[in-house]
Each structure stands twice: as C-alpha cells, then as structure tokens.
Design an enzyme around this catalytic site. Sequence first.
Site, PDB file in Angstrom:
ATOM      1  N   ARG A 128       0.835  -1.209   0.000  1.00  0.00           N
ATOM      2  CA  ARG A 128       0.000   0.000   0.000  1.00  0.00           C
ATOM      3  C   ARG A 128       0.869   1.259   0.000  1.00  0.00           C
ATOM      4  O   ARG A 128       2.050   1.213   0.341  1.00  0.00           O
ATOM      5  CB  ARG A 128      -0.899   0.013   1.240  1.00  0.00           C
ATOM      6  CG  ARG A 128      -1.961  -1.074   1.214  1.00  0.00           C
ATOM      7  CD  ARG A 128      -2.571  -1.253   2.560  1.00  0.00           C
ATOM      8  NE  ARG A 128      -1.567  -1.563   3.561  1.00  0.00           N
ATOM      9  CZ  ARG A 128      -1.784  -1.586   4.869  1.00  0.00           C
ATOM     10  NH1 ARG A 128      -2.974  -1.302   5.339  1.00  0.00           N
ATOM     11  NH2 ARG A 128      -0.826  -1.898   5.712  1.00  0.00           N
ATOM     12  N   LYS A 167      -0.070 -17.184  13.003  1.00  0.00           N
ATOM     13  CA  LYS A 167      -0.402 -18.536  13.460  1.00  0.00           C
ATOM     14  C   LYS A 167      -0.767 -19.476  12.319  1.00  0.00           C
ATOM     15  O   LYS A 167      -0.511 -20.675  12.380  1.00  0.00           O
ATOM     16  CB  LYS A 167      -1.522 -18.500  14.503  1.00  0.00           C
ATOM     17  CG  LYS A 167      -2.740 -17.687  14.117  1.00  0.00           C
ATOM     18  CD  LYS A 167      -2.754 -16.340  14.771  1.00  0.00           C
ATOM     19  CE  LYS A 167      -3.732 -15.422  14.092  1.00  0.00           C
ATOM     20  NZ  LYS A 167      -4.177 -14.337  14.904  1.00  0.00           N
ATOM     21  N   GLU A 227       6.412 -16.320  19.346  1.00  0.00           N
ATOM     22  CA  GLU A 227       5.714 -16.163  20.639  1.00  0.00           C
ATOM     23  C   GLU A 227       4.346 -15.496  20.459  1.00  0.00           C
ATOM     24  O   GLU A 227       3.375 -15.829  21.144  1.00  0.00           O
ATOM     25  CB  GLU A 227       6.591 -15.312  21.576  1.00  0.00           C
ATOM     26  CG  GLU A 227       6.037 -15.104  22.960  1.00  0.00           C
ATOM     27  CD  GLU A 227       5.892 -16.403  23.744  1.00  0.00           C
ATOM     28  OE1 GLU A 227       6.891 -17.041  24.056  1.00  0.00           O
ATOM     29  OE2 GLU A 227       4.737 -16.759  24.045  1.00  0.00           O
ATOM     30  N   VAL A 247       0.403 -17.242  19.458  1.00  0.00           N
ATOM     31  CA  VAL A 247      -0.613 -17.794  20.369  1.00  0.00           C
ATOM     32  C   VAL A 247      -0.711 -16.899  21.603  1.00  0.00           C
ATOM     33  O   VAL A 247       0.311 -16.540  22.194  1.00  0.00           O
ATOM     34  CB  VAL A 247      -0.253 -19.220  20.830  1.00  0.00           C
ATOM     35  CG1 VAL A 247      -1.350 -19.789  21.729  1.00  0.00           C
ATOM     36  CG2 VAL A 247      -0.009 -20.138  19.648  1.00  0.00           C
ATOM     37  N   GLY A 267      -1.620 -13.759  21.999  1.00  0.00           N
ATOM     38  CA  GLY A 267      -1.311 -12.320  21.911  1.00  0.00           C
ATOM     39  C   GLY A 267      -0.082 -11.985  22.741  1.00  0.00           C
ATOM     40  O   GLY A 267       1.019 -12.458  22.477  1.00  0.00           O
ATOM     41  N   ILE A 316       0.525 -12.848  25.866  1.00  0.00           N
ATOM     42  CA  ILE A 316       0.823 -13.782  26.973  1.00  0.00           C
ATOM     43  C   ILE A 316       2.058 -14.615  26.638  1.00  0.00           C
ATOM     44  O   ILE A 316       2.111 -15.205  25.562  1.00  0.00           O
ATOM     45  CB  ILE A 316      -0.352 -14.774  27.198  1.00  0.00           C
ATOM     46  CG1 ILE A 316      -1.678 -14.035  27.335  1.00  0.00           C
ATOM     47  CG2 ILE A 316      -0.091 -15.668  28.387  1.00  0.00           C
ATOM     48  CD1 ILE A 316      -2.880 -14.975  27.311  1.00  0.00           C
ATOM     49  N   ASP A 364      -9.135 -19.885  13.841  1.00  0.00           N
ATOM     50  CA  ASP A 364      -8.015 -19.217  14.504  1.00  0.00           C
ATOM     51  C   ASP A 364      -7.600 -20.014  15.759  1.00  0.00           C
ATOM     52  O   ASP A 364      -6.411 -20.278  15.973  1.00  0.00           O
ATOM     53  CB  ASP A 364      -8.433 -17.781  14.880  1.00  0.00           C
ATOM     54  CG  ASP A 364      -7.325 -17.028  15.570  1.00  0.00           C
ATOM     55  OD1 ASP A 364      -6.359 -16.629  14.902  1.00  0.00           O
ATOM     56  OD2 ASP A 364      -7.406 -16.859  16.802  1.00  0.00           O
ATOM     57  N   LYS A 390      -4.029 -22.201  16.664  1.00  0.00           N
ATOM     58  CA  LYS A 390      -3.266 -21.997  17.900  1.00  0.00           C
ATOM     59  C   LYS A 390      -3.112 -23.308  18.684  1.00  0.00           C
ATOM     60  O   LYS A 390      -2.041 -23.560  19.238  1.00  0.00           O
ATOM     61  CB  LYS A 390      -3.944 -20.918  18.742  1.00  0.00           C
ATOM     62  CG  LYS A 390      -3.821 -19.533  18.082  1.00  0.00           C
ATOM     63  CD  LYS A 390      -4.744 -18.516  18.706  1.00  0.00           C
ATOM     64  CE  LYS A 390      -4.554 -17.130  18.121  1.00  0.00           C
ATOM     65  NZ  LYS A 390      -5.620 -16.200  18.512  1.00  0.00           N
ATOM     66  N   GLY A 418      -4.946  -7.801  20.086  1.00  0.00           N
ATOM     67  CA  GLY A 418      -4.784  -6.343  20.175  1.00  0.00           C
ATOM     68  C   GLY A 418      -3.393  -5.940  19.729  1.00  0.00           C
ATOM     69  O   GLY A 418      -2.441  -6.710  19.844  1.00  0.00           O
TER      70      GLY A 418
HETATM   71  N1  HSE Z   1      -8.190 -12.647  15.928  1.00  0.00           N
HETATM   72  C1  HSE Z   1      -7.297 -13.142  16.933  1.00  0.00           C
HETATM   73  C2  HSE Z   1      -8.061 -13.260  18.247  1.00  0.00           C
HETATM   74  C3  HSE Z   1      -6.137 -12.223  17.076  1.00  0.00           C
HETATM   75  O1  HSE Z   1      -9.160 -12.674  18.334  1.00  0.00           O
HETATM   76  O2  HSE Z   1      -7.620 -13.917  19.161  1.00  0.00           O
HETATM   77  C4  HSE Z   1      -5.022 -12.725  17.962  1.00  0.00           C
HETATM   78  O3  HSE Z   1      -4.456 -13.899  17.469  1.00  0.00           O
END
Ligand code: HSE
Length: 379
Positions: free
Chosen positions: A44, A100, A124, A127, A129, A131, A196, A200, A298
């Site tokens: 972009r 992931k 890291e 999985v 976010g 943590i 998703d 994970k 996030g």
């Molecule tokens: N869409 C994913 C979730 C983002 O809501 O967990 C983080 O992997």
Amino acid sequence: MTKIAILGFGIVGTGVAEVLTENAKKIALSAAEAIALKYILDIRDLSDSPFADKCVTDFSVIEQDPEVRVVVETIGGAGVAYDFTKRALLAGKSVVTSNKELVAMHGYELLAIAKAQNVNYLFEASVGGGIPIIRPISQCLAANEISEICGILNGTTNYMLTEMAAKGVPFAEALKDAQALGYAEADPTADIEGDDACRKICILGSLSFGRHIYPDEVPTEGITKVTPEDICYAKGINRKIKLLGRAIRTEDGKVAAYVAPHLVNTDSLLANVEGVHNGITVRGNAIGDVMFYGPGAGKLPTASAVVADVIDCVKHLKARKYIAWEQGGPAFSADPKTLVSQWYVRTSTDAFITESMSAIDLAPKLEEWNAECAFRLLD
Ligand code: HSE
C-alpha cells in the site's frame, strides 16, 4: 547496532514499529545493543505514515541486504508470507512472526530450514497475543511430560461471548465491536468458525507433544450455533459457554485435538477469563496444572510479544534457540470423538444435560432427538 525489517504494516506491524520506537532505550538495554528499523515492506501507499522513509515494495531489497539480520513477518496467511519467510531464512536472516496460520501449516518445514541455516524462527506472538506461552512451554516446562493443554485461545470470540452473556448484546453487534477494537482477523470468519483457535492449538500441541499437528486433523466448531438461550441455560446451572481448544495425549501416545464451545463450571479458572483475555492451562507430570492468562489479541499486546522475540534473536545472532518438532501426520493423531463427557443438548423444544458418553455414542441419539446443537461440559 542490528538492523531489522517489518513485512506487512497492518495492525500488528504498526504496533511493532511503535514499540520499537517508543521503548528504544529499554530495548537496547535488554538486547545489549540498539535495534534499528531499516525497512517496512507493504504494497500500500504509506507516504502519510511517520515511517514513510523506510517503506519498500520489493522484498528482494530486504532479502539481499546483508545488514538486515532479523525479519518480522506480520503479513498473515500462508501465501506470500510463506514465500518471504522461506527466502528470508534461506538468506541467513532470523524471522519473527505473529502468523499462526503459517506456523500451524508449515511450522515443521520452516523450523527445519531455520535449523539448517543456524538462524531462529520465533513465534511467541502467534498464540495468546501478549501472553508468554511458547517460551514457557519450550523452556520453563521442558522437564515435564505434558498430558493436556486446554485454553481460551481466541480473544474475539471470548469478547463476544462475554458481551452476549453480561449485556445481552446480539451476536452481530458483539462481532462488530470486536472488529472495531482491532481484535478480529481480517476475515472474522476465522475467529467465529474456530479456525483461529484451531491454528493456535495446533501450535501448542506440536510444541508440547513434539510432532506437527496439522489443522486438517483437528475437528473444529466455532460459536455460530451458540444462542442467547444456550447462554441463559448455562447460567442457570452455574456454567458459562467458552470456546476451548484442547490437545490431549491419549494412552497409545497419540494426540486428540479439537476446538468447540464448552459449558465450563463458573468456579473454574477458565470460566473467569473474560473479554479479550485468553487463558491457557497446561498439565505436566512434574508441575501439575499451570495457567497462563492475559490479553489475547490487540495491537500493543501482540507487538510486545513480537519485539521480545526480536530482542531474543538479536541476543542470539550466532546461536539457534531450540524450538523444533518432528513431522506429524495421521499416524500420530487420535480421534477426539472417543473422548467421554456429559453434553448439553438443545432441540427445537427442549434443552437438557446428558449422562457421560463419547461423541460416537452421542451421534445416533442426536439424530433421534433431532438436536440442533450439542456442547460438551467441562469441570
Ligand atoms: N483474531 C485473533 C483473536 C487475534 O481474536 O484472538 C489474535 O491472534
């Protein structure tokens, strides 16, 4: 000073650039040298971005620049990200990712390439976010035989289920809010259909049990069948509905993995994981049960995990971190339908809890009852 590049300047890529800039001093202290962002790759037009001077559109510029030692892949998906990751590793650069889908589909191959090239492939942020979970499983819990991993692995659906239960927000509105907050995938189907969470649990299972678990071996059900009536019924019996990913070592040494909504006891730790938070329990034969909890999606929480991996790569430019697993396949996967539990069943006229049985034994009864859905109970 070590130079790095970011591939894909979406939510996570932007967060990585921001954290690298804002926390530059602290990061330099942790890495024992400064880390400089040299390139950002995106198709972009980013001329309005404060990072516009670093933008390129041709990956070979990064691939051929020997100054770039670490590449951050935040493109997502298993298309162009797969190609660029392989090329970066083969060019002798370490790669860090939050992707992931790519790790779940090609982790075994990419880790093998990284090993052959004596560089690192770290994920890291793929999985949980922000943590810490990949490093704890591969390092801190390395002395354990792990028998089960069970977790709330998707922030979007946990946020939605929490909003639906607490405020009676309708499904569509809860999803719109999660998207606006930057939690959902580009195509939120992957969140609400469970894909998703499936990716994970594949990564966590591969890491814990030492063999690649592929997404197509993991039966996956999302939250689209969960209604306000189910949530209300669950509340009446002191339970909450949570989308869980589970990977369980079976007696014959195989692994049964699946993703599905569960009615969990309100007294359990997982029941109290609310909003965008994720919670992951790991059962090891030495440690017993341990739980990891925190923001599961996030921009900045995910960037926090990505940048920690970048620091680790910079500190180990000449040494490989030990993350690897063997090739997997059908010979190593067990059928989760054999797992026994009680079930919540909803028909067009009734809702009730069954006695304990496997999904195989439940199937003919569901037909007989003309059931609309069946979710496992978990204590
Ligand atoms: N869409 C994913 C979730 C983002 O809501 O967990 C983080 O992997």
